[in-house]
Design a protein around this motif. Structure first.
Motif, PDB file in Angstrom:
ATOM      1  N   ARG A 141      37.065  25.049  32.582  1.00 27.95           N
ATOM      2  CA  ARG A 141      38.466  25.280  32.008  1.00 27.95           C
ATOM      3  C   ARG A 141      39.555  25.322  32.944  1.00 27.95           C
ATOM      4  O   ARG A 141      39.422  26.196  33.933  1.00 27.95           O
ATOM      5  N   TYR A 168      37.671  21.494  29.600  1.00 25.42           N
ATOM      6  CA  TYR A 168      38.763  21.690  28.884  1.00 25.42           C
ATOM      7  C   TYR A 168      40.047  21.373  29.880  1.00 25.42           C
ATOM      8  O   TYR A 168      40.132  22.202  30.945  1.00 25.42           O
ATOM      9  N   ASP A 210      44.347  21.935  29.943  1.00 26.43           N
ATOM     10  CA  ASP A 210      45.348  22.302  29.446  1.00 26.43           C
ATOM     11  C   ASP A 210      46.631  22.180  30.135  1.00 26.43           C
ATOM     12  O   ASP A 210      46.801  22.724  31.204  1.00 26.43           O
ATOM     13  N   CYS A 240      44.279  10.073  28.040  1.00 25.33           N
ATOM     14  CA  CYS A 240      42.870  10.580  27.677  1.00 25.33           C
ATOM     15  C   CYS A 240      41.806   9.657  28.037  1.00 25.33           C
ATOM     16  O   CYS A 240      40.847  10.183  28.780  1.00 25.33           O
ATOM     17  N   ARG A 285      36.503  16.925  27.566  1.00 23.26           N
ATOM     18  CA  ARG A 285      36.208  16.994  25.974  1.00 23.26           C
ATOM     19  C   ARG A 285      37.452  17.231  25.288  1.00 23.26           C
ATOM     20  O   ARG A 285      37.500  16.788  24.166  1.00 23.26           O
ATOM     21  N   THR A 286      38.310  18.005  25.893  1.00 21.99           N
ATOM     22  CA  THR A 286      39.634  18.480  25.102  1.00 21.99           C
ATOM     23  C   THR A 286      40.543  18.283  26.242  1.00 21.99           C
ATOM     24  O   THR A 286      40.538  18.780  27.427  1.00 21.99           O
ATOM     25  N   GLU A 318      47.121  18.223  20.821  1.00 23.06           N
ATOM     26  CA  GLU A 318      45.672  18.610  21.668  1.00 23.06           C
ATOM     27  C   GLU A 318      44.869  17.490  21.142  1.00 23.06           C
ATOM     28  O   GLU A 318      44.576  16.796  20.139  1.00 23.06           O
ATOM     29  N   TRP A 319      44.184  16.883  22.057  1.00 14.09           N
ATOM     30  CA  TRP A 319      43.190  15.633  21.872  1.00 14.09           C
ATOM     31  C   TRP A 319      41.770  16.039  22.044  1.00 14.09           C
ATOM     32  O   TRP A 319      41.532  16.905  23.135  1.00 14.09           O
ATOM     33  N   ILE A 320      40.776  15.740  21.374  1.00 18.87           N
ATOM     34  CA  ILE A 320      39.412  15.612  21.479  1.00 18.87           C
ATOM     35  C   ILE A 320      38.792  14.689  21.688  1.00 18.87           C
ATOM     36  O   ILE A 320      38.985  13.548  20.780  1.00 18.87           O
ATOM     37  N   GLN A 321      37.484  14.585  22.220  1.00 23.53           N
ATOM     38  CA  GLN A 321      36.576  13.341  22.204  1.00 23.53           C
ATOM     39  C   GLN A 321      35.529  13.540  21.395  1.00 23.53           C
ATOM     40  O   GLN A 321      34.676  14.604  21.223  1.00 23.53           O
ATOM     41  N   TRP A 356      38.874   9.507  21.543  1.00 23.60           N
ATOM     42  CA  TRP A 356      39.719  10.414  21.497  1.00 23.60           C
ATOM     43  C   TRP A 356      40.604  10.500  20.342  1.00 23.60           C
ATOM     44  O   TRP A 356      41.127   9.428  19.733  1.00 23.60           O
ATOM     45  N   ILE A 409      44.571  15.975  17.566  1.00 22.22           N
ATOM     46  CA  ILE A 409      44.050  17.202  16.169  1.00 22.22           C
ATOM     47  C   ILE A 409      45.286  17.091  15.197  1.00 22.22           C
ATOM     48  O   ILE A 409      46.589  17.203  15.680  1.00 22.22           O
TER      49      ILE A 409
END
Length: 370
Positions: free
Chosen positions: A279, A315, A317, A336, A347-348, A356-359, A365, A368
């Motif tokens: 992270r 992660y 940020d 992304c 993954r984030t 916020e983007w997640i895979q 991607w 959120i």
């Protein structure tokens, strides 16, 4: 509930534990018995915020609590969390009262009684600006002088800082040596190393640290720290400091650089010494890493190569970075994809737009909330 209830005090204490402090304060006024039971709950959490001004140069809330504890020494065992914060009115130009140090000395007389204390936060504002001849002890050190807190797990210490004020001394070392259960430590106003004995003589269970890079480099070796948050300038995070941080007994998995304006060269140095990071939270230096477009901000391609040096990063940020344009979902989605090619473990991702983007499992991607 009648005040002469046959319920034992232990059950009353369990009931009162579910009440918020304002309601609990009202309950304490019902009867002497209710007051006796409620007091332990009321004093288990102490939160004091004093604003110092020309009219009120002393922390009145802190002093009230000090005298209350003097009159109720039996409650010392019940205090589990203590938060004291002193700040100064922005328009105040007067020097701090020299009596602030006397208040710090008084604090130590009470804190040393709190043998069950688990959480301690002290920010003593301008107290360390008070200059007295032949005095060589930091304001915080006065407050924790001769304090032995065997149950302490979280500790955050600090005061307003400027170059040339009284630094910490061996007294902070003595305090840390008497907190064997400490897991989380923050030191906001110290920008050099600390001469703390190696584990297990001091801080054998330390897991997280927030402070300067130089302090981190002196504290981390030989301790199971897995999370660090650094303050100061990115030039403070030298390769020498980073190398010393690697000597923890457990891999460092989380790094927070949100308090530092970080350049890509810093991230590249970090990747060379802390490849185990999972992270990463950073505030990028805009002039080095961003350019502006009508659709928003786009990170330079060079950042992708930096991210590629973190083989375990999950992660990322970027939200602490000041945004220079409007958020654009299409641009962020492209980034992304680009970042995940360079760093397949990602993954984030959180962008400066706060999006916020997640895979997902199919490697797509998604933003959120969209």
């Amino acid at each position: 509930m009648p005040t002469n209830s046959p319920l034992p005090n232990e059950i009353l204490a369990t009931i009162f534990a579910h009440l918020e402090h304002p309601a609990l304060a009202l309950v304490a006024r019902v009867s002497r018995r209710f007051n006796a039971v409620a007091e332990y709950r009321l004093y288990s959490l102490v939160v004091i915020a004093d604003v110092l001004s020309e009219q009120n140069s002393l922390p009145q809330g802190t002093l009230c609590w000090y005298y209350a504890m003097l009159n109720r020494p039996h409650l010392a065992d019940s205090v589990r969390r203590l938060q004291i914060r002193w700040t100064t009115e922005s328009q105040s130009q007067s020097p701090p009262s020299p009596f602030l140090l006397d208040v710090c000395n008084r604090l130590s007389l009470i804190i040393r009684l709190l043998v069950g204390l688990e959480h301690l936060e002290l920010f003593l504002g301008p107290a360390n600006y008070v200059s007295l001849p032949q005095e060589n002890i930091h304001a915080i050190e006065r407050a924790v002088y001769h304090c032995i807190l065997p149950a302490l797990r979280f500790c955050s210490l600090g005061a307003e800082y400027t170059k040339g004020i009284q630094p910490y001394t061996v007294h902070i070392t003595s305090f840390l040596c008497h907190t064997p259960s400490l897991r989380h430590f923050r030191l906001s106003d110290h920008h050099s190393s600390l001469s703390v004995p190696s584990a297990p003589h001091a801080l054998p269970s330390l897991q997280t640290f927030r402070g300067s890079a130089a302090t981190a480099a002196s504290l981390l070796p030989g301790r199971p720290v897995h999370y660090i948050s650094l303050i100061g300038q990115d030039s403070d995070v030298s390769q020498d400091n980073l190398q010393r941080m690697t000597f923890t007994t457990t891999p460092i998995r989380s790094l927070d650089l949100s308090a530092i304006s970080a350049r890509p060269v810093l991230l590249r140095n970090v990747s060379g010494y802390l490849p185990t990071l999972e992270r990463l939270r950073i505030r990028l230096a805009l002039r080095h890493t961003l350019h502006y477009a009508l659709s928003g901000i786009t990170l330079l391609v060079g950042l992708s190569s930096v991210l590629g040096a973190f083989p375990n990063l999950i992660y990322l940020d970027l939200s602490p970075t000041l945004e220079g344009g409007r958020a654009n979902a299409a641009d962020e989605q492209v980034l992304c994809t680009e970042y995940s090619r360079a760093c397949p473990s990602l993954r984030t991702i959180v962008f400066p737009s706060q999006m916020e983007w997640i895979q997902d499992e199919s490697n797509q991607w998604h933003m959120i909330g969209s």
